[in-house]
Write a protein that holds these residues in place. Sequence first.
Motif, short mmCIF file in Angstrom:
data_model
loop_
_atom_site.label_atom_id
_atom_site.label_comp_id
_atom_site.label_asym_id
_atom_site.label_seq_id
_atom_site.Cartn_x
_atom_site.Cartn_y
_atom_site.Cartn_z
N MET A 1 -4.98 -19.98 -23.08
CA MET A 1 -5.52 -21.24 -23.18
C MET A 1 -6.56 -21.74 -23.63
N ALA A 2 -6.68 -22.93 -23.97
CA ALA A 2 -7.49 -23.76 -24.39
C ALA A 2 -8.62 -24.24 -23.82
N ILE A 3 -9.47 -24.74 -24.84
CA ILE A 3 -11.19 -25.27 -24.34
C ILE A 3 -11.47 -26.71 -25.64
N LEU A 4 -11.67 -27.73 -25.09
CA LEU A 4 -12.38 -28.89 -26.06
C LEU A 4 -13.87 -28.09 -26.21
N ASN A 5 -13.69 -27.35 -27.55
CA ASN A 5 -15.34 -26.86 -27.95
C ASN A 5 -16.00 -27.74 -28.73
N SER A 6 -15.22 -28.69 -29.33
CA SER A 6 -15.89 -29.41 -30.72
C SER A 6 -15.77 -30.60 -30.43
N VAL A 7 -16.51 -32.05 -30.41
CA VAL A 7 -16.01 -33.32 -29.73
C VAL A 7 -16.75 -34.04 -30.76
N LEU A 8 -16.09 -35.64 -30.86
CA LEU A 8 -16.67 -36.66 -31.54
C LEU A 8 -16.41 -37.24 -31.09
N VAL A 9 -17.00 -38.39 -30.78
CA VAL A 9 -17.86 -40.19 -29.70
C VAL A 9 -17.36 -40.45 -30.90
N VAL A 10 -16.52 -41.81 -30.73
CA VAL A 10 -16.80 -42.88 -31.65
C VAL A 10 -17.36 -43.94 -30.49
N ALA A 11 -18.34 -44.66 -30.93
CA ALA A 11 -18.31 -45.89 -30.40
C ALA A 11 -19.55 -45.40 -29.22
N PRO A 12 -20.46 -44.67 -29.80
CA PRO A 12 -20.99 -44.01 -29.15
C PRO A 12 -22.51 -44.12 -28.51
N THR A 13 -22.23 -46.03 -29.46
CA THR A 13 -23.60 -47.21 -28.63
C THR A 13 -22.62 -47.68 -27.81
N GLY A 14 -22.30 -47.92 -27.05
CA GLY A 14 -21.80 -48.19 -26.75
C GLY A 14 -21.81 -47.99 -25.05
N LYS A 15 -21.50 -49.00 -23.83
CA LYS A 15 -22.05 -48.27 -22.67
C LYS A 15 -21.56 -47.93 -21.98
N VAL A 16 -19.93 -46.97 -22.15
CA VAL A 16 -19.93 -45.69 -21.36
C VAL A 16 -20.10 -44.11 -22.57
N GLY A 17 -20.12 -44.69 -23.51
CA GLY A 17 -20.49 -44.05 -25.41
C GLY A 17 -21.54 -43.69 -24.77
N LEU A 18 -23.00 -44.21 -25.06
CA LEU A 18 -23.68 -43.91 -25.32
C LEU A 18 -24.14 -42.41 -23.73
N ALA A 19 -23.72 -43.31 -22.38
CA ALA A 19 -23.52 -42.50 -21.11
C ALA A 19 -22.75 -41.38 -21.13
#
Length: 318
Positions: A1-19
């Motif tokens: 089974m896989a688990i997501l460990n390395s995460v990149l957030v694009v648009a981090p300054t948006g309302k949802v992205g920042l949250a």
Amino acid sequence: MAILNSVLVVAPTGKVGLAICHELGKTRSRFKRIAAFKNTSRGGDDAKEKILSDLRDLGLEIVSGTYEDVDIFRGFDVVIMPLGNHGLYLQPQIIDTAIAAGVRHFYPSEFGADLLVGENWHQRYYKYKTITREHLTARSKDTEGLGWTFIQVGRFTEWSVIKHFGIDNANHKATIYGNENGRQSLLSVEDSLAYFMNTLSDPFDESAPTSRQRTYRLNGGPYTWDEIFSTLERITGYPYEVTYIPVERALEKEAHAKEIGDVDLELEASHQLIQGREGTLLPQPWDNSQFPSVKPKGLEEVLKQAFGDPSMRKFLGL
Ligand SMILES: NC(=O)c1ccc[n+]([C@@H]2O[C@H](COP(=O)([O-])OP(=O)(O)OC[C@H]3O[C@@H](n4cnc5c(N)ncnc54)[C@H](OP(=O)(O)O)[C@@H]3O)[C@@H](O)[C@H]2O)c1
């Protein structure tokens, strides 16, 4: 089974992205790598720089470049893309670049209704969301192991009572496309984020498309407009003067907005049409029971909190 460990957030300054970035920052030790993408092809300002610097202080890595820079996307298991309305069209480009860098999982900019309900798939508001889904499906045919997660919450509770949906809280008036019995599924931002974080830690079988191509329907509500306005009246202490307009008239508003080239108005009208047709009502089965630690708050509790929060006043039109 896989688990997501390395995460990149694009648009981090948006309302949802920042949250999302704040939630990730709180649980930093659970991940190998968490990064926020600074898109250098867009203008920056002091406010944006401050957000990114605060995210760095929270322990997030800041990676800078454009959505064409393959190298920047290397080393991540998953790209989360909470782009706003005007940036949604960029998702296929981001997906292609990230796939070239070896990324195999995406959280597209959904966080809303089930796009397969009723006439949702063909609505203007969802145009780039459906194109993104189609793109993912197409790329899954030539990309071994491609997976994605669609997060469906219906509507964020706090978002359901703003001007975009016809509500003027300062003057206690509203113009609603639909009728008082029209329903929508409402989940608070906080509960939506809690579910989102749980899905990030939900393992999946990489070898099975049905396991790695995931949809989570996370239900709060449903609530009718009647219930929403009685709740607003109890919380604010004012009666609301509500005018209901036959829902299909939102089509005229949408056509007019298109004619005058006002994209925001067009999206607003499209959203009101979707809402009035109960397009944000999440069908069963729901997935809440997979994450019993999250106990979604009810409408009144969420709105009471929002109306009592000074930082929410502008957002609520107060
Ligand atoms: N269900 C609900 O009630 C609900 C409520 C709100 C949002 N949502 C969904 O959540 C997602 C995110 O919405 P949001 O309100 O958080 O978005 P937002 O704050 O309006 O925008 C998020 C980010 O998108 C990027 N962006 C915006 N316009 C762009 C453009 N023209 N070119 C390139 N990038 C652009 C910007 O990131 P950079 O500056 O970093 O480039 C911006 O900070 C959407 O899918 C939305 O539909 C759902």
